[in-house]
Design a protein around this motif. Sequence first.
Motif, short mmCIF file in Angstrom:
data_model
loop_
_atom_site.label_atom_id
_atom_site.label_comp_id
_atom_site.label_asym_id
_atom_site.label_seq_id
_atom_site.Cartn_x
_atom_site.Cartn_y
_atom_site.Cartn_z
N ILE A 13 12.79 30.34 20.95
CA ILE A 13 12.50 31.27 21.91
C ILE A 13 11.20 30.66 22.87
O ILE A 13 10.87 31.27 23.85
N ARG A 14 10.60 29.74 22.26
CA ARG A 14 9.33 29.13 22.88
C ARG A 14 8.31 30.11 22.96
O ARG A 14 7.47 30.14 23.97
N TRP A 15 8.01 30.73 21.88
CA TRP A 15 7.06 31.77 21.84
C TRP A 15 5.93 31.25 20.68
O TRP A 15 6.69 30.64 19.50
N THR A 16 4.85 31.45 20.79
CA THR A 16 3.84 31.21 19.70
C THR A 16 3.64 32.63 18.96
O THR A 16 4.19 33.62 19.76
N PRO A 17 3.01 32.67 17.79
CA PRO A 17 2.68 34.02 17.20
C PRO A 17 1.80 34.79 18.32
O PRO A 17 2.20 36.06 18.20
N ALA A 21 2.95 38.51 19.08
CA ALA A 21 1.99 39.78 19.07
C ALA A 21 1.89 40.61 20.52
O ALA A 21 1.60 41.72 20.53
N SER A 22 1.55 39.75 21.76
CA SER A 22 1.65 40.32 22.58
C SER A 22 2.80 41.16 23.26
O SER A 22 2.65 42.43 23.75
N ALA A 23 3.97 40.77 23.06
CA ALA A 23 5.14 41.33 23.25
C ALA A 23 5.16 42.51 22.50
O ALA A 23 5.85 43.62 22.78
N LEU A 24 4.96 42.58 21.06
CA LEU A 24 5.22 43.67 20.27
C LEU A 24 3.90 44.60 20.51
O LEU A 24 3.87 45.63 20.00
N TRP A 30 -0.97 40.14 11.66
CA TRP A 30 0.25 40.64 11.20
C TRP A 30 1.27 39.82 11.48
O TRP A 30 1.83 39.47 10.38
N VAL A 31 1.53 39.13 12.63
CA VAL A 31 2.35 38.40 13.03
C VAL A 31 1.92 36.96 12.03
O VAL A 31 3.05 36.30 11.64
N GLU A 32 0.79 36.60 12.01
CA GLU A 32 0.50 35.41 11.32
C GLU A 32 0.85 35.45 9.78
O GLU A 32 1.36 34.58 9.10
N LEU A 45 12.90 43.97 13.53
CA LEU A 45 12.38 42.73 14.20
C LEU A 45 13.23 41.36 13.80
O LEU A 45 13.45 40.78 14.61
N ALA A 46 13.79 41.21 12.29
CA ALA A 46 14.27 40.17 12.20
C ALA A 46 15.67 39.93 12.95
O ALA A 46 16.07 39.12 13.86
N ALA A 47 16.38 41.24 13.24
CA ALA A 47 17.58 41.40 13.84
C ALA A 47 17.28 40.83 15.29
O ALA A 47 18.10 40.12 16.16
N TRP A 48 16.28 41.38 16.11
CA TRP A 48 15.76 41.20 17.44
C TRP A 48 15.70 39.53 17.61
O TRP A 48 16.03 39.20 18.58
#
Length: 71
Positions: A13-17, A21-24, A30-32, A45-48
């Motif tokens: 998805i080309r996202w960093t942690p 974290a920003s999206a959520l 927690w993301v780390e 979250l896994a399904a998404w």
Amino acid sequence: MTRERFSECLLHIRWTPINLASALQCDLSWVEALEAGNVAVPDGLAAWLETLAQCHEKVGVPTAYRGRGHD
């Protein structure tokens, strides 16, 4: 979801942690922890993430715009 697949999904998805974290709107720590495998990735979250990653894997990135500049 394994921590390896979690990282793969973010790559697709080309996202960093930080982006996740920003999206959520959650703590980066927690993301780390998810990324390190110290906390289990919640099923929802896994399904998404799987859905987003599979879409990006299938569709890919358009190549028609490579090298394009502002006209």
